[in-house]
Motif scaffolding. Structure first.
Motif, PDB file in Angstrom:
ATOM      1  N   LEU A  78       0.870  -1.169   0.000  1.00 53.73           N
ATOM      2  CA  LEU A  78       0.000   0.000   0.000  1.00 53.73           C
ATOM      3  C   LEU A  78       0.904   1.215   0.000  1.00 53.73           C
ATOM      4  CD1 LEU A  78      -2.601  -0.934   2.756  1.00 53.73           C
ATOM      5  CD2 LEU A  78      -2.617  -1.523   0.323  1.00 53.73           C
ATOM      6  N   GLU A  79       0.567   2.211  -0.818  1.00 50.25           N
ATOM      7  CA  GLU A  79       1.342   3.453  -0.795  1.00 50.25           C
ATOM      8  C   GLU A  79       0.477   4.550  -0.192  1.00 50.25           C
ATOM      9  OE1 GLU A  79       2.509   5.044  -4.575  1.00 50.25           O
ATOM     10  OE2 GLU A  79       0.500   4.914  -5.394  1.00 50.25           O
ATOM     11  N   GLU A  80       1.090   5.320   0.697  1.00 48.09           N
ATOM     12  CA  GLU A  80       0.374   6.423   1.330  1.00 48.09           C
ATOM     13  C   GLU A  80       0.480   7.627   0.403  1.00 48.09           C
ATOM     14  OE1 GLU A  80      -0.240   8.209   5.775  1.00 48.09           O
ATOM     15  OE2 GLU A  80       1.807   7.803   5.145  1.00 48.09           O
ATOM     16  N   VAL A  81      -0.655   8.057  -0.141  1.00 52.40           N
ATOM     17  CA  VAL A  81      -0.668   9.158  -1.098  1.00 52.40           C
ATOM     18  C   VAL A  81      -0.981  10.495  -0.439  1.00 52.40           C
ATOM     19  CG1 VAL A  81      -1.179   7.698  -3.076  1.00 52.40           C
ATOM     20  CG2 VAL A  81      -3.057   8.661  -1.752  1.00 52.40           C
ATOM     21  N   ALA A  82      -1.520  10.458   0.753  1.00 51.62           N
ATOM     22  CA  ALA A  82      -1.770  11.638   1.577  1.00 51.62           C
ATOM     23  C   ALA A  82      -1.844  11.120   3.012  1.00 51.62           C
ATOM     24  CB  ALA A  82      -3.063  12.334   1.183  1.00 51.62           C
ATOM     25  N   VAL A  83      -1.832  11.995   3.967  1.00 50.04           N
ATOM     26  CA  VAL A  83      -1.850  11.579   5.364  1.00 50.04           C
ATOM     27  C   VAL A  83      -3.047  10.665   5.615  1.00 50.04           C
ATOM     28  CG1 VAL A  83      -1.983  12.352   7.750  1.00 50.04           C
ATOM     29  CG2 VAL A  83      -0.705  13.699   6.089  1.00 50.04           C
ATOM     30  N   GLY A  84      -2.766   9.410   5.964  1.00 51.31           N
ATOM     31  CA  GLY A  84      -3.815   8.447   6.272  1.00 51.31           C
ATOM     32  C   GLY A  84      -4.609   7.948   5.080  1.00 51.31           C
ATOM     33  N   ARG A  85      -4.173   8.248   3.853  1.00 48.44           N
ATOM     34  CA  ARG A  85      -4.887   7.812   2.637  1.00 48.44           C
ATOM     35  C   ARG A  85      -3.986   6.848   1.868  1.00 48.44           C
ATOM     36  NH1 ARG A  85      -9.442   9.912  -0.409  1.00 48.44           N
ATOM     37  NH2 ARG A  85      -9.170   9.373  -2.594  1.00 48.44           N
TER      38      ARG A  85
END
Length: 82
Positions: free
Chosen positions: A30-37
């Motif tokens: 999983l890649e974090e694209v924004a804080v907590g997303r």
């Protein structure tokens, strides 16, 4: 939510495979694209004609803890559209 610039954050999780005859999970990133997303990343050998993933690559996801015979894993769940 603002996109992160120059941020490299990823996490190991597991996506459930469907129609396998038994409960099977594929390790994914999983890649974090924004804080907590988080967004599900396809594996290098992802083949939708060979495996049916419960959640598809590119979808935004969350995780829940899931107990298996090997221990507790982070199981991918689709984020419901708002």
């Amino acid at each position: 939510m603002p996109e992160r610039q120059g941020w490299d954050s990823s996490m190991l999780a597991y996506v459930r495979l469907l129609n396998e005859g038994t409960e099977v999970y594929r390790p994914v990133t999983l890649e974090e694209v924004a804080v907590g997303r988080w967004r599900l990343v396809a594996t290098n050998n992802y083949d939708p004609t060979d495996e049916e993933w419960e959640v598809l690559p590119g979808e935004f996801v969350t995780t829940t803890n899931h107990s298996t015979s090997s221990g507790v894993i982070a199981l991918v769940q689709r984020v419901e559209a708002r």
